[in-house]
Write a protein that holds these residues in place. Structure first.
Motif, PDB file in Angstrom:
ATOM      1  N   SER A  22       0.835  -1.193   0.000  1.00 59.12           N
ATOM      2  CA  SER A  22       0.000   0.000   0.000  1.00 59.12           C
ATOM      3  C   SER A  22       0.874   1.249   0.000  1.00 59.12           C
ATOM      4  O   SER A  22       1.903   1.284   0.666  1.00 59.12           O
ATOM      5  N   ARG A  25      -0.628   3.694   4.791  1.00 56.63           N
ATOM      6  CA  ARG A  25      -1.360   2.850   5.737  1.00 56.63           C
ATOM      7  C   ARG A  25      -2.631   3.528   6.193  1.00 56.63           C
ATOM      8  O   ARG A  25      -2.596   4.674   6.635  1.00 56.63           O
ATOM      9  N   ILE A  51      -7.656   6.749   0.648  1.00 54.09           N
ATOM     10  CA  ILE A  51      -7.232   6.084   1.887  1.00 54.09           C
ATOM     11  C   ILE A  51      -7.171   7.123   3.007  1.00 54.09           C
ATOM     12  O   ILE A  51      -6.572   8.191   2.832  1.00 54.09           O
ATOM     13  N   VAL A  62       4.751   2.329  -4.566  1.00 50.76           N
ATOM     14  CA  VAL A  62       4.297   0.933  -4.565  1.00 50.76           C
ATOM     15  C   VAL A  62       5.194   0.021  -5.396  1.00 50.76           C
ATOM     16  O   VAL A  62       5.199  -1.191  -5.204  1.00 50.76           O
ATOM     17  N   VAL A 135      -6.923  -1.864  -5.580  1.00 55.54           N
ATOM     18  CA  VAL A 135      -7.070  -2.854  -4.515  1.00 55.54           C
ATOM     19  C   VAL A 135      -6.719  -4.257  -5.023  1.00 55.54           C
ATOM     20  O   VAL A 135      -6.195  -5.074  -4.276  1.00 55.54           O
ATOM     21  N   ILE A 138      -2.820  -4.483  -4.783  1.00 56.93           N
ATOM     22  CA  ILE A 138      -2.141  -4.276  -3.501  1.00 56.93           C
ATOM     23  C   ILE A 138      -2.397  -5.443  -2.564  1.00 56.93           C
ATOM     24  O   ILE A 138      -3.516  -5.939  -2.480  1.00 56.93           O
ATOM     25  N   PHE A 143      -2.405  -2.691   3.960  1.00 61.37           N
ATOM     26  CA  PHE A 143      -3.189  -1.524   4.364  1.00 61.37           C
ATOM     27  C   PHE A 143      -3.154  -1.418   5.893  1.00 61.37           C
ATOM     28  O   PHE A 143      -3.411  -0.429   6.456  1.00 61.37           O
TER      29      PHE A 143
END
Length: 143
Positions: A22, A25, A51, A62, A135, A138, A143
C-alpha cells in the motif's frame, strides 16, 4: 528489438499484480469504480481509491519507477505521478510535503511525500489512460 524490450519491461510491473504494498497505511474510504451518493443518488466514477490514515505519515512508492510529474492540481492538492515501464502509471494525491523531484528514479518503498493535515490520500493506478482497481494490485495486509 525495441518492441520486445518494451514488452518485457511492461510485464515486470504487470507481474506485480496482487503483490504491491500500500502507498499509505489506512482504511480505504472511497473504493474504485462506479459510486452512487446515498443521499442525492448522483452517480460518479472513482478512478482510484481514497485512503484515510494518519496526518503527516509517509506516503511511499508501490513499485520502482521514475517521477513523471510533481505539482499541485485543483481538487487534488499536491500530486505526484510515477511512470513504471512507460505503460503503467501510479498517481498519489492529497499530499503534504513532497520530497521527490521530476526525473528521479526511485526504488519500491521510497518515500514520496507525507500525507496532508487531513490524513487523506488519493491513489490511482493506470495502464496507459485506463484506470485499474488498485485494490486488486495491492496486498491487502499492507493496508
Amino acid at each position: 528489438s525495441v518492441a520486445s524490450r518494451g514488452d518485457h519491461a511492461a510485464s515486470v510491473f504487470a507481474g506485480l499484480k496482487g503483490q504491491l504494498s500500500s502507498p499509505f497505511r489506512g482504511k480505504v474510504i472511497v473504493p474504485f469504480g462506479n459510486l452512487e451518493d446515498p443521499v442525492t443518488k448522483l452517480k460518479s466514477f472513482s478512478p482510484g481509491i481514497t485512503i484515510k490514515g494518519r496526518p503527516r505519515a509517509d506516503v511511499t512508492l508501490v513499485a520502482s519507477g521514475t517521477v513523471a510529474y510533481t505539482g499541485n492540481l485543483r481538487g487534488y492538492g499536491n500530486f505526484v505521478i510515477i511512470n513504471h515501464d512507460n505503460q503503467y502509471y501510479t498517481t498519489y494525491a492529497g499530499l503534504g510535503d513532497v520530497v521527490v523531484t521530476e526525473g528521479q528514479h526511485l526504488p519500491t518503498g521510497a518515500k514520496l511525500a507525507s500525507s496532508g493535515d487531513d490524513g487523506v490520500v488519493k491513489f490511482e493506478l493506470r495502464n496507459g489512460h485506463e484506470p485499474l482497481d488498485p485494490v486488486t494490485w495491492i496486498r491487502i495486509e499492507s493496508f
